[in-house]
Every structure is written in structure tokens, then in C-alpha cells.
Scaffold this motif. Structure first.
Motif, PDB file in Angstrom:
ATOM      1  N   ARG A   1       0.835  -1.188   0.000  1.00  0.00           N
ATOM      2  CA  ARG A   1       0.000   0.000   0.000  1.00  0.00           C
ATOM      3  C   ARG A   1       0.874   1.243   0.000  1.00  0.00           C
ATOM      4  O   ARG A   1       2.022   1.214   0.348  1.00  0.00           O
ATOM      5  N   THR A   2       0.308   2.222  -0.387  1.00  0.00           N
ATOM      6  CA  THR A   2       1.055   3.453  -0.403  1.00  0.00           C
ATOM      7  C   THR A   2       0.382   4.532   0.367  1.00  0.00           C
ATOM      8  O   THR A   2      -0.772   4.431   0.646  1.00  0.00           O
TER       9      THR A   2
ATOM     10  N   PRO B   1       6.265  11.552   3.764  1.00  0.00           N
ATOM     11  CA  PRO B   1       5.419  10.375   3.611  1.00  0.00           C
ATOM     12  C   PRO B   1       4.236  10.718   2.717  1.00  0.00           C
ATOM     13  O   PRO B   1       3.679  11.808   2.803  1.00  0.00           O
ATOM     14  N   ALA B   2       3.861   9.826   1.823  1.00  0.00           N
ATOM     15  CA  ALA B   2       2.764  10.125   0.902  1.00  0.00           C
ATOM     16  C   ALA B   2       2.305   8.866   0.195  1.00  0.00           C
ATOM     17  O   ALA B   2       3.117   7.997  -0.122  1.00  0.00           O
ATOM     18  N   ILE B   3       1.014   8.768  -0.076  1.00  0.00           N
ATOM     19  CA  ILE B   3       0.488   7.764  -0.994  1.00  0.00           C
ATOM     20  C   ILE B   3       0.781   8.305  -2.391  1.00  0.00           C
ATOM     21  O   ILE B   3      -0.080   8.867  -3.051  1.00  0.00           O
TER      22      ILE B   3
ATOM     23  N   VAL C   1       9.525   7.743  -5.769  1.00  0.00           N
ATOM     24  CA  VAL C   1       8.589   7.360  -4.707  1.00  0.00           C
ATOM     25  C   VAL C   1       8.672   5.863  -4.463  1.00  0.00           C
ATOM     26  O   VAL C   1       9.075   5.081  -5.331  1.00  0.00           O
ATOM     27  N   ASP C   2       8.305   5.486  -3.246  1.00  0.00           N
ATOM     28  CA  ASP C   2       8.123   4.082  -2.885  1.00  0.00           C
ATOM     29  C   ASP C   2       6.764   3.964  -2.210  1.00  0.00           C
ATOM     30  O   ASP C   2       6.443   4.730  -1.306  1.00  0.00           O
TER      31      ASP C   2
ATOM     32  N   GLN D   1       3.734   3.615   4.777  1.00  0.00           N
ATOM     33  CA  GLN D   1       2.643   4.312   4.104  1.00  0.00           C
ATOM     34  C   GLN D   1       3.052   4.910   2.770  1.00  0.00           C
ATOM     35  O   GLN D   1       2.247   5.525   2.079  1.00  0.00           O
ATOM     36  N   GLY D   2       4.281   4.738   2.388  1.00  0.00           N
ATOM     37  CA  GLY D   2       4.787   5.339   1.168  1.00  0.00           C
ATOM     38  C   GLY D   2       5.533   6.615   1.450  1.00  0.00           C
ATOM     39  O   GLY D   2       5.258   7.307   2.434  1.00  0.00           O
ATOM     40  N   SER D   3       6.502   6.936   0.616  1.00  0.00           N
ATOM     41  CA  SER D   3       7.303   8.150   0.812  1.00  0.00           C
ATOM     42  C   SER D   3       7.817   8.686  -0.511  1.00  0.00           C
ATOM     43  O   SER D   3       7.912   7.964  -1.511  1.00  0.00           O
TER      44      SER D   3
END
Length: 358
Positions: free
Chosen positions: A39-40, A79-81, A343-344, A350-352
Motif C-alpha cells: 500500500r502506499t 510520507p505520501a500515498i 517514490v516508494d 505508508q509510502g514516501s
């Protein structure tokens, strides 16, 4: 729901079709080409990461051998989706496509210096549905976004290209980009000096996968290459001489990614055997000497930036995250510097968004 997302991944190779973008982010199942993703989330900035040095190893399934001088420092910005990211021309800011905490899809900005600056909304909500790719104009005055879910019902996946004026954030469709299911994109100057959007997608008539060019001001899209061997092209990079590199996540029988080089309409395999996410992140260095690909080291379970020398095909790799950070997305270079944003989808749980530089 999982089955529907899987069908969409195979047919359009992008987000989750009938689910909302926020639901897609919370329910893994549709970003990797060869297996299920993580998930992101768009939130406040994280800390900075340390430096990483190139391993100098050959990549799997392609032209291996020791790479060139490829040592990079990597910093965590926010951090980001997030799905894709690009620095501005001077690498002062990083813009990225993402969904916010309320589930709205859009474009956001964070400082390239990191340090807890947080993220700023540029434009979110309609007309964005699934803003997958992002690229910046050379002068930094506009952003361009590829949204394969915009322009129609979710199952139609008609897609659209959008331009965002900076700093105001006004959003407008780019005429000629509608209905082509645009995914990855880059902005480059043509032989006439005019900026054009080079993007991956599908032609309107037959639905053939391909790479296309469209004047940045809008107009008629022209095909650079369509059909076989392209299957599901996403990330693109454009060399100064006009050659286009495109990453296809489904073109190999083993479902790893193949990068193709398009020269004067002729498509040839440039590198293969890469484990990537979606959209596949790739960008050329400023001198066009090397192609950087955001990939996964399957054995170690981490992201890596694979540097491929254009002249020789030699590879080297830089670890780009902690174990478990193995859901790579998009990657772009600043127009004026060898500084890259990527991005990951899984980093920091939570994603970054990350910055990579010398």
C-alpha cells in the motif's frame, strides 16, 4: 474486488479499476507487474536518509558487468500515498502525484531540502481520478499530469493529460491527450524548439499500446511507436537527440520489465530482467550518458536505483531504502541538474517521496 483490480492491472497496468483511488491505496493488489504490490498517504515530512553507495553489480537478465561511477545520496522528503514525483528545474521543490488523507487524488509539493517542511496541496480532487504520471516543463512554469482514469467512467479508462499552471495551481486538460489512457510522461523540446509531451498510452482507434508525442500547448498527438513489442509501456525518458527510452512491465515472458529504446521509430530492447513497480520510474542523466531505473533487489527486499550506461549497457546499483521498502514507483530528473525524485509505495509503512543526488 481483488479480481477486478487484477484484471485492470493486466489490461491497463495501472491502479485499481473499479475501486476508488483511496480504497486502492488501502487494499494492496495492483502496482507491480509480476506480483502484488504494497500500500502506499500524503502527510507531513519525514526525516532525512543517509548516503548510499553504488554496488557495481550487474543487473539480472541484462547486460551486466561493473557500472560506472554511480554513487548517490538519498534523502526522505515526505510520507505520501504517491505514484510519481519530479523535481522542479532547479531542484528546489519536488512535485508528486498522490492521494491525500481524505482520499482526494491530486498533485502536491514538498521542499527538496526535507527537514520536516511537510507537503503543500497544488491541486486535488476533480478532474483528477488516478493521476499516475507527472513531469515538469523546462521553465518550471507548468506541470503535466497523466491520468489514465480521467475523462469517463472508471471502466472506460479513457484517460487524459492535464496541465497545471504554477504557482496558482489552475488545472486544464491538454487538448489531444484525451482518450489515450496516458500513463508515464516526460516533457522535452523537439527539433523546432517547442516543448512536447512524450507519453506512453494506447491509440484511440485500435487500442494499441505505444509511445506518443503531443505539443505541450495541445494539438494532435503523433505516434512515435505502437504495437509489438510494446505490451504495457509506462515510464519514459527522452534523450537530447530525440531517442526515447520506455519501460514495459509486461513485455518479457517472465513478467519482469524490459526497457526499449526507440530510435527514428525503430524499437529495440535496451535492458531486460528488471523488477520494477508501477509506474516504472526511469530517467536519463543530464548528459544522456546513463539511464537510471528505480527497481527492486528481490533477494534483499529493498528498492535500488539501477544505473545503466547507455553506450555499454554496464550496470551498477545503489540501495534506495531499508528492507521492506520494495514498492518502487515513478522517478524523474530535474531539468537543470542531476538530481532525481522518486517514490516508494511501502516505505515508512505508508509510502514516501525521496530525493536522490550526487
Amino acid at each position: 474486488m481483488t479480481e477486478a483490480r487484477g484484471d485492470f492491472r493486466r489490461s491497463a497496468g495501472v491502479l485499481c479499476a473499479v475501486a476508488s483511488l483511496s480504497a486502492a491505496a488501502g487494499n494492496p493488489g495492483c502496482s507491480r507487474a509480476e506480483d502484488a504490490p504494497g500500500r502506499t498517504v500524503a502527510g507531513s515530512a519525514a526525516g532525512t536518509g543517509g548516503a548510499a553507495a553504488a554496488s557495481g553489480t550487474g543487473g539480472a537478465g541484462g547486460a551486466g558487468g561493473a557500472g560506472g561511477d554511480a554513487s548517490y545520496a538519498i534523502s526522505t522528503l515526505a510520507p505520501a500515498i504517491a505514484f510519481d514525483a519530479t523535481p522542479d528545474a532547479g531542484a528546489a521543490y519536488v512535485y508528486f502525484t498522490a492521494i491525500d488523507a481524505g482520499g482526494r487524488a491530486g498533485v502536491f509539493r514538498t521542499s527538496a531540502r526535507g527537514g520536516g517542511a511537510g507537503s503543500t496541496e497544488i491541486a486535488a480532487g476533480p478532474p483528477f481520478v488516478a493521476p499516475l504520471g507527472i513531469a515538469a516543463s523546462a521553465d518550471g512554469g507548468r506541470l503535466f499530469v497523466a491520468d489514465p482514469g480521467a475523462g469517463g467512467a472508471a471502466l472506460d479508462d479513457a484517460g487524459a493529460l492535464f496541465a497545471i499552471d504554477l504557482p496558482g495551481g489552475a488545472v486544464a486538460p491538454v487538448r489531444g491527450g484525451e482518450g489515450m489512457r496516458a500513463r508515464g510522461l516526460e516533457v522535452a523540446r523537439g527539433a523546432d524548439g517547442e516543448e512536447r509531451i512524450v507519453f506512453s498510452g494506447r491509440d484511440r482507434e485500435g487500442g494499441q499500446p505505444g509511445v506518443f508525442a503531443l505539443p505541450a500547448r495541445g494539438g494532435e498527438a503523433s505516434a512515435i511507436a505502437t504495437g509489438s513489442p510494446l505490451v504495457d509501456p509506462s515510464g519514459v525518458a527522452v534523450a537530447g537527440g530525440g531517442d526515447v527510452f520506455v519501460c514495459d512491465t509486461l513485455a518479457s515472458p517472465d513478467r519482469t520489465a524490459t526497457i526499449f529504446r526507440i530510435e527514428d521509430g525503430f524499437v529495440s530492447a535496451f535492458a531486460a530482467g528488471l523488477h520494477v513497480g508501477y509506474p516504472c520510474g526511469l530517467a536519463l542523466t543530464r548528459d544522456d550518458a546513463a539511464l537510471l531505473v528505480l527497481a527492486r533487489d528481490v533477494a534483499r527486499g529493498v528498492d535500488e536505483v539501477v544505473r545503466i550506461e547507455v553506450a555499454s549497457g554496464a550496470r551498477s546499483a545503489t540501495a534506495a531504502g531499508a528492507p521492506g521498502h520494495d514498492e518502487p514507483g515513478g522517478l524523474h530528473r530535474a531539468k537543470g541538474a542531476d538530481v532525481f525524485a522518486f517514490v516508494d509505495h511501502r516505505a515508512q509503512e505508508q509510502g514516501s517521496v525521496f530525493l536522490l543526488g550526487p
